[in-house]
Scaffold this motif. Structure first.
Motif: not given
Length: 84
Positions: A8-11, A66-69, A13-18
């Motif tokens: 989610r951070r790669a997407g 790997a999942l994103q790929a 989002e901040s840690v506070e949002q997650i």
């Protein structure tokens, strides 16, 4: 949880949002969300649990990439399950 945070951070989002979406599965705080500080501590390479295991943060980054790929990472044996 680490994979979820990294993905989610790669997407963007901040840690506070997650943090509100994460749920502790076992233990005294079962069913509650971890603190933001606990999440940052888990991501830190200086955390004792991270220092004594084979680079889980780096492995999680690799798995997320790997999942994103479109690749599905192989499952790895749990280190605690292999202890005598």
């Amino acid at each position: 949880m680490l994979h979820t945070v990294l993905r989610r951070r790669a997407g963007g989002e901040s840690v506070e949002q997650i943090q509100p979406d994460l749920i502790i599965p076992t233990g005294k705080r079962k069913g509650q969300s971890p603190s933001v500080a606990s999440i940052y501590r888990a991501l830190s390479p200086n955390t004792p649990s991270v220092r004594h295991t084979p680079r889980p943060v780096e492995q999680a980054h690799t798995d997320v990439a790997a999942l994103q790929a479109g690749d599905v990472p192989r499952s790895r044996p749990n280190a605690t399950a292999l202890s005598p």
